[in-house]
Design a protein around this motif. Structure first.
Motif, mmCIF file in Angstrom:
data_model
loop_
_atom_site.group_PDB
_atom_site.id
_atom_site.type_symbol
_atom_site.label_atom_id
_atom_site.label_comp_id
_atom_site.label_asym_id
_atom_site.label_seq_id
_atom_site.Cartn_x
_atom_site.Cartn_y
_atom_site.Cartn_z
ATOM 1 N N PHE A 52 0.866 -1.180 0.000
ATOM 2 C CA PHE A 52 0.000 0.000 0.000
ATOM 3 C C PHE A 52 0.900 1.227 0.000
ATOM 4 O O PHE A 52 2.027 1.190 0.502
ATOM 5 C CB PHE A 52 -0.969 0.007 1.193
ATOM 6 C CG PHE A 52 -0.328 0.318 2.525
ATOM 7 C CD1 PHE A 52 -0.406 1.585 3.081
ATOM 8 C CD2 PHE A 52 0.355 -0.664 3.234
ATOM 9 C CE1 PHE A 52 0.169 1.870 4.308
ATOM 10 C CE2 PHE A 52 0.939 -0.399 4.458
ATOM 11 C CZ PHE A 52 0.844 0.878 4.997
ATOM 12 N N ALA A 53 0.405 2.318 -0.575
ATOM 13 C CA ALA A 53 1.220 3.518 -0.748
ATOM 14 C C ALA A 53 0.757 4.626 0.191
ATOM 15 O O ALA A 53 -0.423 4.713 0.549
ATOM 16 C CB ALA A 53 1.149 3.998 -2.192
ATOM 17 N N VAL A 54 1.695 5.486 0.587
ATOM 18 C CA VAL A 54 1.407 6.610 1.471
ATOM 19 C C VAL A 54 1.923 7.892 0.829
ATOM 20 O O VAL A 54 3.118 8.019 0.550
ATOM 21 C CB VAL A 54 2.055 6.419 2.859
ATOM 22 C CG1 VAL A 54 1.801 7.641 3.739
ATOM 23 C CG2 VAL A 54 1.524 5.155 3.527
ATOM 24 N N LEU A 55 1.014 8.825 0.573
ATOM 25 C CA LEU A 55 1.343 10.149 0.034
ATOM 26 C C LEU A 55 0.873 11.153 1.069
ATOM 27 O O LEU A 55 -0.318 11.469 1.143
ATOM 28 C CB LEU A 55 0.640 10.371 -1.303
ATOM 29 C CG LEU A 55 0.774 11.759 -1.941
ATOM 30 C CD1 LEU A 55 2.197 12.009 -2.427
ATOM 31 C CD2 LEU A 55 -0.214 11.918 -3.086
ATOM 32 N N ILE A 91 4.263 4.782 -9.867
ATOM 33 C CA ILE A 91 4.743 4.102 -8.667
ATOM 34 C C ILE A 91 3.663 3.195 -8.097
ATOM 35 O O ILE A 91 3.930 2.054 -7.689
ATOM 36 C CB ILE A 91 5.216 5.135 -7.618
ATOM 37 C CG1 ILE A 91 6.521 5.787 -8.093
ATOM 38 C CG2 ILE A 91 5.410 4.488 -6.249
ATOM 39 C CD1 ILE A 91 7.008 6.911 -7.211
ATOM 40 N N LEU A 92 2.422 3.668 -8.075
ATOM 41 C CA LEU A 92 1.328 2.858 -7.537
ATOM 42 C C LEU A 92 1.132 1.587 -8.352
ATOM 43 O O LEU A 92 0.941 0.496 -7.791
ATOM 44 C CB LEU A 92 0.035 3.674 -7.515
ATOM 45 C CG LEU A 92 0.036 4.920 -6.613
ATOM 46 C CD1 LEU A 92 -1.279 5.674 -6.738
ATOM 47 C CD2 LEU A 92 0.282 4.542 -5.169
ATOM 48 N N SER A 97 0.455 -1.564 -5.554
ATOM 49 C CA SER A 97 -0.215 -1.083 -4.350
ATOM 50 C C SER A 97 -1.715 -1.332 -4.443
ATOM 51 O O SER A 97 -2.352 -1.023 -5.457
ATOM 52 C CB SER A 97 0.052 0.412 -4.153
ATOM 53 O OG SER A 97 1.376 0.633 -3.733
ATOM 54 N N ARG A 98 -2.279 -1.838 -3.356
ATOM 55 C CA ARG A 98 -3.702 -2.164 -3.317
ATOM 56 C C ARG A 98 -4.508 -1.075 -2.628
ATOM 57 O O ARG A 98 -5.737 -1.177 -2.547
ATOM 58 C CB ARG A 98 -3.899 -3.495 -2.600
ATOM 59 C CG ARG A 98 -3.200 -4.664 -3.311
ATOM 60 C CD ARG A 98 -3.514 -5.977 -2.644
ATOM 61 N NE ARG A 98 -4.968 -6.194 -2.572
ATOM 62 C CZ ARG A 98 -5.523 -7.171 -1.866
ATOM 63 N NH1 ARG A 98 -4.772 -7.996 -1.171
ATOM 64 N NH2 ARG A 98 -6.837 -7.312 -1.850
ATOM 65 N N LEU A 99 -3.817 -0.038 -2.148
ATOM 66 C CA LEU A 99 -4.484 1.025 -1.404
ATOM 67 C C LEU A 99 -3.588 2.248 -1.417
ATOM 68 O O LEU A 99 -2.364 2.122 -1.322
ATOM 69 C CB LEU A 99 -4.736 0.572 0.042
ATOM 70 C CG LEU A 99 -5.301 1.580 1.040
ATOM 71 C CD1 LEU A 99 -6.753 1.907 0.692
ATOM 72 C CD2 LEU A 99 -5.210 1.022 2.459
ATOM 73 N N LEU A 100 -4.192 3.436 -1.524
ATOM 74 C CA LEU A 100 -3.452 4.692 -1.383
ATOM 75 C C LEU A 100 -3.964 5.405 -0.142
ATOM 76 O O LEU A 100 -5.166 5.653 -0.014
ATOM 77 C CB LEU A 100 -3.641 5.585 -2.612
ATOM 78 C CG LEU A 100 -3.091 7.021 -2.495
ATOM 79 C CD1 LEU A 100 -1.577 7.011 -2.278
ATOM 80 C CD2 LEU A 100 -3.447 7.841 -3.727
ATOM 81 N N VAL A 101 -3.049 5.717 0.766
ATOM 82 C CA VAL A 101 -3.371 6.492 1.962
ATOM 83 C C VAL A 101 -2.768 7.873 1.778
ATOM 84 O O VAL A 101 -1.555 8.005 1.567
ATOM 85 C CB VAL A 101 -2.812 5.824 3.230
ATOM 86 C CG1 VAL A 101 -3.194 6.643 4.461
ATOM 87 C CG2 VAL A 101 -3.334 4.403 3.358
ATOM 88 N N VAL A 122 -8.885 4.653 -2.023
ATOM 89 C CA VAL A 122 -8.130 5.782 -1.466
ATOM 90 C C VAL A 122 -8.707 6.153 -0.105
ATOM 91 O O VAL A 122 -9.925 6.318 0.035
ATOM 92 C CB VAL A 122 -8.180 7.011 -2.403
ATOM 93 C CG1 VAL A 122 -7.390 8.171 -1.796
ATOM 94 C CG2 VAL A 122 -7.636 6.659 -3.784
ATOM 95 N N LEU A 123 -7.839 6.285 0.891
ATOM 96 C CA LEU A 123 -8.212 6.788 2.206
ATOM 97 C C LEU A 123 -7.559 8.150 2.384
ATOM 98 O O LEU A 123 -6.346 8.297 2.141
ATOM 99 C CB LEU A 123 -7.746 5.836 3.311
ATOM 100 C CG LEU A 123 -8.468 4.485 3.408
ATOM 101 C CD1 LEU A 123 -7.762 3.577 4.404
ATOM 102 C CD2 LEU A 123 -9.912 4.697 3.829
ATOM 103 N N VAL A 124 -8.340 9.155 2.809
ATOM 104 C CA VAL A 124 -7.854 10.528 2.860
ATOM 105 C C VAL A 124 -7.909 11.067 4.284
ATOM 106 O O VAL A 124 -8.963 11.054 4.920
ATOM 107 C CB VAL A 124 -8.682 11.443 1.934
ATOM 108 C CG1 VAL A 124 -8.096 12.858 1.929
ATOM 109 C CG2 VAL A 124 -8.724 10.880 0.517
ATOM 110 N N MET A 125 -6.792 11.540 4.777
ATOM 111 C CA MET A 125 -6.748 12.210 6.071
ATOM 112 C C MET A 125 -7.188 13.657 5.901
ATOM 113 O O MET A 125 -6.703 14.357 5.007
ATOM 114 C CB MET A 125 -5.315 12.184 6.628
ATOM 115 C CG MET A 125 -5.163 12.849 7.993
ATOM 116 S SD MET A 125 -3.454 12.832 8.587
ATOM 117 C CE MET A 125 -2.682 14.033 7.476
#
Length: 512
Positions: A52-55, A91-92, A97-101, A122-125
């Motif tokens: 999973f990816a973190v941006l 990159i994803l 990657s199965r999820l982007l945070v 996609v999960l968004v903070m």
């Protein structure tokens, strides 16, 4: 040592402090959040080794995600926040990657990524367009998952010389999530970091980069407090050392240059007496810059050389550096080899490609060709740096092999020219590249960021030519100076020379 154990022993001890806001996360809170994140990853279908990816900007959630992944056995892929939507999407996809945070701070670029990868969750903070990350975490139990396993981090090369490549580390040797890692020993025995939980570590760089992420994680394993700057500012960094009584820190040479350009009254304004150890790396530090920093901070500045690939490391302490100025030290992890173009090792004092011999080596994700290109026939690996060792075994870096300029048949390493330029009082930053030239093949171009753009022009160019002429041969003298208010430098200190080279190549081809 591990955050799990520190949460049991000292749950109220600060694990994370944000330098700007003062927001604090204790070890007890970090433990609960990490468990919830591991539960969330499982609930979203991520199994061990899934990516999973973190941006995300520098935020407590960034480090909480690290420790959640370290319990779920997943592959966390940090993404540089400076990248464009196509670069992020690459990159994803490449990392599977199965999820982007991510964060609402990147809503614009994420909206473009969504168009390219419409099926990626996609999960968004911070709200915005996407499922709320904090709500999703809060909905999970804070007990450990049943199948805990240590996770991995797949970093992507900075892309300063081409398309980034994933650096896939070797699998963890054990399923014990609290097992020690190699960097802990290097931190305590090599860099001298304390293992008694007393450390207060300042991290001024972006957390998606290898060094800040690795060292912050190590500080947490040692039970210390990580003070994270939301964004580097030279005076704010000095203020943070005073305010939080920082004992340890890590920098890149660009940070040093920025701090040294401060007025003397500002530099002497802050109490830095708590500061015991300062590490720096990422790029060769100009000798006058480091010497001035040691004169200012004292002999607490230690330097190491390593890469995201983790194939080896050198270290040099201040007192040894003063005896070997310009060196990045002796190998403390892996064995050094310096080889010529034919692959044979060269004598001391002779430049060659720097290799490390190590039992455990990474691979470039989905790119066996790049992996093979980095390998020596004897099984050693390089990250593409040119350098030499002296008679005492100390390593000196000359430049990146990919940055070399060939002008009139002569090999020119731009690092030497850049190191001189940034020591000039009127220069804030500098990049030296090779631009296409009909006669010479490549001509040397200096792209300079003045301290004051009002100084930019012919008079400053003449002053810089005179300044460089005292040290450089004529063949190394830039044929062209280009003044700009800012260079394409990543917040982690990496300079995107590729962008400058492409710009000048487009101009030469008439396609700009």
């Amino acid at each position: 040592m591990h955050p799990i154990l520190h949460a049991q022993a000292r749950p109220d001890h600060p694990a994370i402090v944000m330098a700007g806001s003062g927001e604090t996360v204790t070890y007890g809170e970090l433990d609960r959040q990490a468990n919830r994140i591991a539960q969330l990853l499982r609930a979203r279908g991520l199994k061990r080794d899934d990516a999973f990816a973190v941006l995300m900007e520098n935020h407590p959630r960034s480090l909480e995600l690290v420790w959640g992944s370290q319990r779920a056995g997943t592959m966390m892929v940090p993404v540089a926040t400076r990248l464009t939507a196509p670069e992020i999407a690459y990159i994803l996809e490449d990392s599977d990657s199965r999820l982007l945070v991510t964060s609402a701070a990147y809503a614009g670029v994420v909206a473009e990524v969504r168009k390219l990868l419409p099926d990626l969750p996609v999960l968004v903070m911070g709200g915005g367009d996407g499922e709320d990350l904090d709500a999703a975490i809060a909905a999970q139990p804070d007990e450990p998952i049943e199948d805990q396993a240590p996770g991995l981090t797949m970093l992507y090369s900075s892309g300063t010389t081409g398309r980034p490549k994933g650096i896939r580390p070797a699998a963890p040797p054990t399923n014990d999530v609290t097992a020690p890692v190699a960097l802990m020993g290097l931190a305590t025995m090599g860099a001298g970091m304390p293992a008694d939980g007393s450390m207060v570590y300042l991290s001024p760089a972006p957390l998606y980069h290898a060094a800040p992420l690795g060292w912050c994680s190590t500080v947490h394993r040692l039970g210390g407090t990580v003070v994270v700057m939301e964004k580097f500012d030279p005076e704010a960094a000095l203020a943070a050392i005073e305010q939080f009584k920082v004992t340890d820190s890590q920098w890149v040479p660009t940070h040093f240059v920025r701090m040294l350009k401060l007025d003397q009254a500002v530099r002497s304004k802050y109490d830095l007496s708590s500061h015991r150890r300062a590490l720096h790396a990422a790029a060769p530090c100009p000798v006058p810059v480091k010497r001035e920093m040691i004169e200012w901070w004292g002999p607490i500045i230690n330097e190491y050389y390593a890469g995201s690939e983790g194939i080896g490391m050198t270290l040099i302490k201040a007192e040894d550096w003063l005896a070997h100025p310009g060196s990045v030290g002796k190998a403390i992890y892996g064995k050094l080899h310096i080889c010529g173009a034919d692959g044979e090792e060269v004598p001391a004092g002779t430049d060659g490609l720097v290799y490390f011999e190590n039992e455990i080596l990474p691979q470039y994700h989905k790119d066996p060709g790049k992996t093979a290109e980095a390998m020596h026939r004897d099984g050693w690996m390089t990250i593409g740096d040119i350098g030499h060792v002296d008679a005492d075994g100390y390593l000196y870096l000359t430049d990146r092999a990919s940055h070399m300029i060939i002008s009139g048949g002569v090999n020119i390493y731009p690092q030497e020219i850049e190191n001189l330029l940034v020591t000039h009082d009127k220069v804030m930053d500098a990049a030296v590249i090779g631009a296409p030239d009909a006669d010479l093949g490549e001509r040397v171009v200096a792209v300079v960021q003045p301290v004051d753009m009002g100084d930019a022009g012919d008079a400053l160019e003449a002053e810089l030519r005179d300044f460089l002429g005292r040290e450089l041969s004529r063949i190394k003298m830039p044929k062209q100076f280009d003044f700009r208010p800012e260079l394409p430098r990543e917040a982690n200190g990496k300079l995107y020379k590729r962008e400058l080279r492409e710009e000048f190549a487009a101009k030469a081809a008439g396609t700009d």
